[in-house]
Design a protein around this motif. Structure first.
Motif, PDB file in Angstrom:
ATOM      1  N   TRP A 323       0.837  -1.205   0.000  1.00 23.19           N
ATOM      2  CA  TRP A 323       0.000   0.000   0.000  1.00 23.19           C
ATOM      3  C   TRP A 323       0.874   1.259   0.000  1.00 23.19           C
ATOM      4  O   TRP A 323       0.649   2.194  -0.790  1.00 23.19           O
ATOM      5  CB  TRP A 323      -0.912  -0.028   1.222  1.00 23.19           C
ATOM      6  N   LEU A 342      -1.871  -1.225  -5.368  1.00 18.27           N
ATOM      7  CA  LEU A 342      -3.003  -0.847  -4.520  1.00 18.27           C
ATOM      8  C   LEU A 342      -4.130  -1.869  -4.575  1.00 18.27           C
ATOM      9  O   LEU A 342      -4.729  -2.207  -3.546  1.00 18.27           O
ATOM     10  CB  LEU A 342      -3.516   0.534  -4.932  1.00 18.27           C
ATOM     11  N   ALA A 345      -3.159  -4.848  -2.547  1.00 16.15           N
ATOM     12  CA  ALA A 345      -3.236  -4.561  -1.118  1.00 16.15           C
ATOM     13  C   ALA A 345      -4.683  -4.540  -0.639  1.00 16.15           C
ATOM     14  O   ALA A 345      -5.014  -5.097   0.412  1.00 16.15           O
ATOM     15  CB  ALA A 345      -2.564  -3.220  -0.825  1.00 16.15           C
ATOM     16  N   VAL A 361      -7.149   2.145   1.250  1.00 17.70           N
ATOM     17  CA  VAL A 361      -6.425   1.841   0.016  1.00 17.70           C
ATOM     18  C   VAL A 361      -7.288   2.192  -1.194  1.00 17.70           C
ATOM     19  O   VAL A 361      -6.811   2.766  -2.186  1.00 17.70           O
ATOM     20  CB  VAL A 361      -6.014   0.361  -0.027  1.00 17.70           C
TER      21      VAL A 361
END
Length: 443
Positions: A323, A342, A345, A361
């Motif tokens: 992240w 991203l 994550a 996120v």
């Protein structure tokens, strides 16, 4: 008096106001060396007079024992721990729904050793499976309540609630986490020497306040915890608590002071060969580099920390680094690479039930969609966030916040400033009584 200075016996007499030599007080007022030694003696005598210190010592050393008695005690403890391990392995093979009934059918297995074994397993699950940790801790409560000794019950229940607070914090359920620290303090307060144990409660509470961005409350608490550990001769936990202090300073914007603390702590834990703490500190130094806009250093440190966490079997921490790296790539406008980090994550966080982290996120992902003019993708993401928070055991106002984002995206009026507003709001205190108030211009 030795040479130009008074000896320790004379200074100690002065601190106790017993048989003070003539002229000593006047001398101390002028002599920096004697003043420093007198202050150290006052601290020492204060510790000796603290009943908590003596009671704490008695809990672990009840008088002088002969060697054969110590061997007997150690052997008995090993047997108890082995029995607890064997019981836990049986439970581990059963479906969790059957644990309570199995324990009811086997009352002799409900021991302090089993409580400690369950707590240890819950701690290992905190970062990656916090919901599982809560399930384990509920079982630990059942076992602890059946213990014959009231002080064992108090200590075990208190330790369970400390870990429950940590699990709830990882899930973003902050009010419940704070309540768990209150329960822990009530149980541990029944011990004959609670100060050391209560330091762990305060430490857990400071971490929760930090997660709630209540830094002004968390910082003095963290520093008090460090001093308590040092007063009990525990430099290891003092150093670990200092890490929280450094994190708070970093979030308050004092990056140079935080970075200096992180580096000092890194050297300490490298010397101690504590790879977990080395990984944490490397991650924190990567974050400092991000804040200094040093992308090259940040990426190198983030990948080093991720490798350390992977080797330690800590995938959720590797996820947090992914992240951080994705956020850095977003700031560098490397959108394709950022999206890959991203989205990975976000998926990992959602799989572990850590929906607050997942949603934070997703705000980074939404920013990329807005910057690229991908309104349909942004609308679908906002719609999904609303659905996740409505279904989960999460504050209702978080769902309201994402509903406001969805409305703004549908009207194509959403901005990066709105996303920044939501980031601050979601990271703030979780309080169901606090309805979401959109920023000016957003309805």
């Amino acid at each position: 008096m030795t040479g130009e200075h008074y000896d320790d016996a004379e200074l100690l007499a002065y601190t106790e106001q017993a048989g003070v030599p003539e002229g000593l007080e006047r001398h101390i007022g002028r002599c920096e060396d004697c003043m420093k030694r007198m202050r150290a003696l006052r601290t020492f005598t204060a510790i000796l007079q603290d009943t908590n210190v003596h009671a704490f010592s008695r809990r672990f050393r009840n008088g002088r024992r002969e060697i054969d008695e110590l061997v007997s005690l150690v052997g008995g403890r090993v047997s108890i721990d082995s029995d607890a391990d064997a019981t836990f392995e049986i439970l581990h093979r059963l479906a969790p729904d059957h644990w309570t009934s199995w324990l009811a059918d086997h009352p002799s297995t409900r021991t302090r050793g089993l409580v400690e074994r369950i707590i240890a397993e819950a701690r290992r699950s905190l970062n990656d499976r916090p919901e599982h940790a809560l399930q384990l801790l509920d079982v630990a409560v059942i076992v602890a309540n059946a213990l014959p000794d009231v002080l064992d019950i108090a200590e075990c229940r208190g330790n369970v609630e400390v870990q429950r607070a940590s699990a709830l914090r990882h899930l973003g359920r902050y009010p419940a986490a704070l309540e768990a620290t209150d329960v822990a303090a009530r149980f541990l307060g029944h011990l004959p020497a609670p100060t050391f144990d209560l330091a762990f409660v305060s430490w857990a509470r400071a971490n929760i306040l930090f997660s709630m961005t209540r830094y002004a409350e968390a910082l003095p608490l963290s520093r008090d915890v460090e001093q308590t550990f040092l007063s009990f001769g525990d430099p290891y936990h003092a150093a670990r608590s200092r890490l929280l202090t450094a994190n708070i300073l970093c979030e308050q914007g004092d990056v140079p002071a935080a970075e200096e603390l992180f580096r000092d702590l890194l050297r300490y834990f490298e010397d101690d060969d504590d790879q977990e703490m080395v990984a944490w500190l490397t991650q924190n130094l990567a974050d400092c580099a991000v804040r200094r806009d040093d992308a090259v250093t940040a990426q190198a440190l983030a990948r080093k920390a991720a490798a350390l966490f992977s080797a330690l079997g800590r995938p959720s921490e590797a996820t947090r680094l992914r992240w951080s790296l994705g956020h850095l790539l977003l700031r560098q406008q490397k959108f394709d690479a950022a999206l890959w980090e991203l989205r990975s994550a976000a998926a990992d966080f959602e799989q572990r039930g850590m929906i607050t982290s997942m949603s934070e996120v997703c705000l980074d992902v939404a920013e990329i969609h807005l910057r690229l003019g991908e309104w349909d993708e942004a609308r679908a993401l906002a719609e999904r966030l609303v659905g996740v928070f409505l279904k989960a055991d999460a504050p209702l106002h978080h769902a309201q916040a994402y509903a406001a984002l969805r409305t703004a995206v549908e009207r194509r009026s959403a901005t990066v400033e709105l996303l920044d507003y939501l980031r601050t709001y979601i990271a703030g205190p979780a309080d169901d009584a606090r309805p979401f108030a959109p920023p000016p211009g957003v309805s």
